[in-house]
Design an enzyme around this catalytic site. Structure first.
Site, short mmCIF file in Angstrom:
data_model
loop_
_atom_site.label_atom_id
_atom_site.label_comp_id
_atom_site.label_asym_id
_atom_site.label_seq_id
_atom_site.Cartn_x
_atom_site.Cartn_y
_atom_site.Cartn_z
N HIS A 130 14.07 9.11 0.72
CA HIS A 130 13.92 10.35 1.51
C HIS A 130 13.49 9.99 2.93
CE1 HIS A 130 9.80 9.36 0.27
NE2 HIS A 130 9.46 9.92 1.44
N HIS A 173 12.50 7.52 9.58
CA HIS A 173 13.00 6.34 8.87
C HIS A 173 13.05 6.62 7.37
CE1 HIS A 173 8.65 6.17 8.40
NE2 HIS A 173 8.93 5.63 7.23
P1 2AM Z 1 7.02 8.42 3.50
O1 2AM Z 1 8.22 7.51 3.53
O2 2AM Z 1 7.05 9.34 2.35
O3 2AM Z 1 6.79 9.13 4.79
C1 2AM Z 1 4.57 4.21 6.50
O4 2AM Z 1 3.32 4.67 6.13
C2 2AM Z 1 5.62 4.72 5.56
O5 2AM Z 1 5.41 4.19 4.25
C3 2AM Z 1 5.63 6.23 5.45
O6 2AM Z 1 6.90 6.69 5.75
C4 2AM Z 1 5.20 6.53 4.03
O7 2AM Z 1 5.74 7.53 3.28
C5 2AM Z 1 5.48 5.25 3.30
N1 2AM Z 1 4.50 5.09 2.21
C6 2AM Z 1 4.81 4.92 0.91
N2 2AM Z 1 3.70 4.78 0.19
C7 2AM Z 1 2.66 4.87 1.03
C8 2AM Z 1 1.25 4.81 0.87
N3 2AM Z 1 0.68 4.62 -0.32
N4 2AM Z 1 0.49 4.96 1.96
C9 2AM Z 1 1.04 5.17 3.16
N5 2AM Z 1 2.37 5.21 3.40
C10 2AM Z 1 3.18 5.08 2.33
#
Ligand code: 2AM
Length: 186
Positions: free
Chosen positions: A119, A36
């Site tokens: 991304h 996603h």
């Molecule tokens: P990502 O998009 O870089 O993979 C669920 O955890 C989604 O939220 C993940 O896809 C994750 O990163 C994003 N995300 C963004 N900030 C986050 C944080 N502080 N902790 C965990 N997940 C985060």
């Protein structure tokens, strides 16, 4: 409840990314169904705030958001943390993210300001990556780093619950908000 708002990827895009992941022999790959593009990570939120957010997101107007995914990169240069494919920060995508953040604010949820670097995460790496795994990752990036996927139109935004488990997070969709008219609608 730990939640986030994401742009779902069309099935064909998830399949193409999964094929790419199949060429990578290291790291914990994000399962195909979990791939996603995060629009906003909400963290722990109480149910009433999420209900208010749902109400606002239901009014998200449909619009065309073309997704262009190209170029692999890693986060953490010395110690790779994750591998991702960049998404073009197009006008419509940036506008969608702004609207989502407005919806979050209207629901009374306060979040720290973060820069939007769209991304799709493909794999995560543990701290002590062995040298030969790092070498494999380096070769993988050299060979596939310029990969560009055919552009696609994003179909919906989804509010997810993220359930942390030992073998990785499970993402449960709570509600989806269409960006394109649903089949059967005029
Ligand atoms: P990502 O998009 O870089 O993979 C669920 O955890 C989604 O939220 C993940 O896809 C994750 O990163 C994003 N995300 C963004 N900030 C986050 C944080 N502080 N902790 C965990 N997940 C985060």
């Amino acid at each position: 409840m730990r939640t986030f708002i994401a742009l779902d990827l069309p099935e064909e895009t998830r399949e193409q990314l999964s094929d790419l992941q199949g060429l990578l022999r290291v790291g914990r790959h994000v399962p195909e169904e979990n791939l996603h593009l995060t629009l906003s990570f909400l963290g722990e939120q109480p149910l009433p705030a999420l209900e208010a957010l749902h109400e606002v997101l239901c009014d998200l107007p449909p619009r065309e958001v073309v997704l262009r995914l190209s170029g692999l990169d890693i986060l953490g240069s010395r110690q790779p943390k994750l591998l991702f494919i960049r998404a073009e920060r197009s006008g419509p995508l940036a506008a969608l993210r702004r609207e989502v953040l407005t919806a979050v604010r209207l629901a009374g949820i306060e979040l720290p300001r973060t820069r939007f670097r769209p991304h799709v995460t493909l794999a995560r790496f543990s701290r002590d990556m062995e040298e030969r795994d790092a070498a494999h990752l380096g070769r993988f990036l050299q060979t596939h780093g310029d990969r560009a996927l055919p552009e696609v139109v994003a179909e919906q935004v989804t509010l997810y619950q993220s359930v942390l488990r030992e073998d990785g997070a499970r993402y449960d969709p709570l509600a989806s908000y269409p960006l394109v008219p649903m089949a059967g609608e005029t």
